[in-house]
Design a protein around this motif. Structure first.
Motif, PDB file in Angstrom:
ATOM      1  N   ARG A 151      38.139  18.754 -46.275  1.00 22.54           N
ATOM      2  CA  ARG A 151      39.266  19.670 -46.208  1.00 22.54           C
ATOM      3  C   ARG A 151      39.858  19.917 -47.596  1.00 22.54           C
ATOM      4  O   ARG A 151      40.193  21.050 -47.960  1.00 22.54           O
ATOM      5  CB  ARG A 151      40.340  19.106 -45.282  1.00 22.54           C
ATOM      6  CG  ARG A 151      40.423  19.835 -43.949  1.00 22.54           C
ATOM      7  CD  ARG A 151      41.480  19.211 -43.057  1.00 22.54           C
ATOM      8  NE  ARG A 151      40.829  18.497 -41.962  1.00 22.54           N
ATOM      9  CZ  ARG A 151      40.952  17.210 -41.721  1.00 22.54           C
ATOM     10  NH1 ARG A 151      41.727  16.465 -42.476  1.00 22.54           N
ATOM     11  NH2 ARG A 151      40.310  16.676 -40.711  1.00 22.54           N
TER      12      ARG A 151
ATOM     13  N   ALA B 128      40.044  23.435 -49.567  1.00 18.54           N
ATOM     14  CA  ALA B 128      41.325  23.929 -50.061  1.00 18.54           C
ATOM     15  C   ALA B 128      41.265  24.204 -51.559  1.00 18.54           C
ATOM     16  O   ALA B 128      41.811  25.205 -52.053  1.00 18.54           O
ATOM     17  CB  ALA B 128      42.433  22.917 -49.754  1.00 18.54           C
TER      18      ALA B 128
ATOM     19  N   THR C  16      39.396  27.411 -52.134  1.00 16.32           N
ATOM     20  CA  THR C  16      40.257  28.548 -51.802  1.00 16.32           C
ATOM     21  C   THR C  16      41.238  28.819 -52.933  1.00 16.32           C
ATOM     22  O   THR C  16      41.433  29.968 -53.351  1.00 16.32           O
ATOM     23  CB  THR C  16      41.021  28.274 -50.500  1.00 16.32           C
ATOM     24  OG1 THR C  16      40.083  28.019 -49.446  1.00 16.32           O
ATOM     25  CG2 THR C  16      41.882  29.464 -50.113  1.00 16.32           C
TER      26      THR C  16
END
Length: 294
Positions: free
Chosen positions: A156, A160, A163
């Motif tokens: 995760r 992130a 992104t």
């Protein structure tokens, strides 16, 4: 319980297999083998399964696990940049159309998964993508539940970070994608470098997956100017006929294109743009014949 749960869950299971392997063929094989294992359970064994969808998803993951864990070594031997097998929308009869409609199978999303460790990828796809509990994830990976949670948490954080760095931009509406694609093709047809530079993000990246079989760039090309110079030169070399024959299609849920093979004999190449802030931040071209047969 449905008489044929595989029919109900098939798009979901194919998405799990495809996100793990990047291969349509591997995903289909894993789903077929999962059905055979389900059938071998017998009536009593099937009745004891509390969550059929999760059981099938974990079975598909187990079947893909060896390929996922061997992927880093195979990528090191792979000639040039690697791209997943593209999912080109062909019509309502193709079950992969439902898979391609998912935002998490976009080219950019799959390339981010490539930066995860194999166990992180499995934990993230199974738990965050397929809703499988961590106890079952741990059983697939052969680790403790705590370790499975850690794998998903690290994945995760990596997603992130990608992104935040712009490597996984938010999805863009199809009309905006089509506008950028049309501008990109028109710029290449113009034959001068400044035109495509204006359509490309300054930090754009070009990946051409030839697998050492067909002529392609052996490294990721970075920067709008370098990409524009390379593509303009290629467009001039192949002539205007190639650009005139480009056909827009949907690739992994985004606006892409079919390009004729340079020799006009092999299967058409598949290209797709990743769009952000009105410009192309990623240009992905799959040229390896074995990835284009479907």
């Amino acid at each position: 319980m449905t008489a044929d749960p595989l029919a109900e869950h098939r798009p979901h299971l194919l998405a799990v297999g495809y996100r793990l392997t990047g291969s349509r063929a591997d995903a289909e094989d894993a789903v077929q083998d999962a059905w055979l294992r389900w059938d071998r359970l017998g009536d009593e064994g099937r009745a004891a399964v509390r969550d059929v969808r999760a059981w099938l998803a974990t079975t598909v993951s187990r079947l893909c696990l060896d390929r996922v864990r061997s992927a880093p070594a195979r990528r090191e031997r792979y000639v040039g940049p690697w791209l997943p097998e593209p999912l080109v929308t062909t019509g309502p009869d193709d079950v992969f159309d439902a898979v391609a409609a998912r935002q998490d199978v976009r080219m950019a999303a799959l390339l981010v998964l490539e930066h995860l460790t194999p166990d992180q990828r499995v934990a993230f796809v199974l738990h965050d993508g397929a809703g499988v509990g961590f106890d079952d994830v741990a059983e697939v990976l052969g680790c403790t539940t705590t370790t499975a949670r850690q794998h998903a948490s690290r994945a995760r954080r990596s997603v992130a970070a990608a992104t935040a760095a712009g490597r996984l931009p938010d999805p863009v509406p199809a009309p905006e994608q089509r506008r950028v694609l049309d501008a990109f093709l028109a710029a290449l047809a113009a034959g001068d470098v400044p035109a495509p530079v204006a359509v490309l993000h300054p930090d754009a990246e070009l990946r051409t997956d030839g697998g050492g079989i067909v002529k392609a760039a052996r490294r990721v090309v970075r920067g709008a100017d370098r990409i524009a110079r390379l593509l303009v030169a290629l467009a001039q070399e192949t002539g205007p006929e190639l650009l005139a024959a480009v056909r827009p299609v949907t690739v992994n849920g985004e606006v892409g294109m079919l390009l004729p093979a340079p020799d006009q004999v092999g299967p058409p190449m598949v290209g797709v743009l990743t769009v952000a802030d009105g410009r192309a931040v990623g240009v992905h071209v799959v040229m390896t014949p074995e990835k284009l047969r479907a």
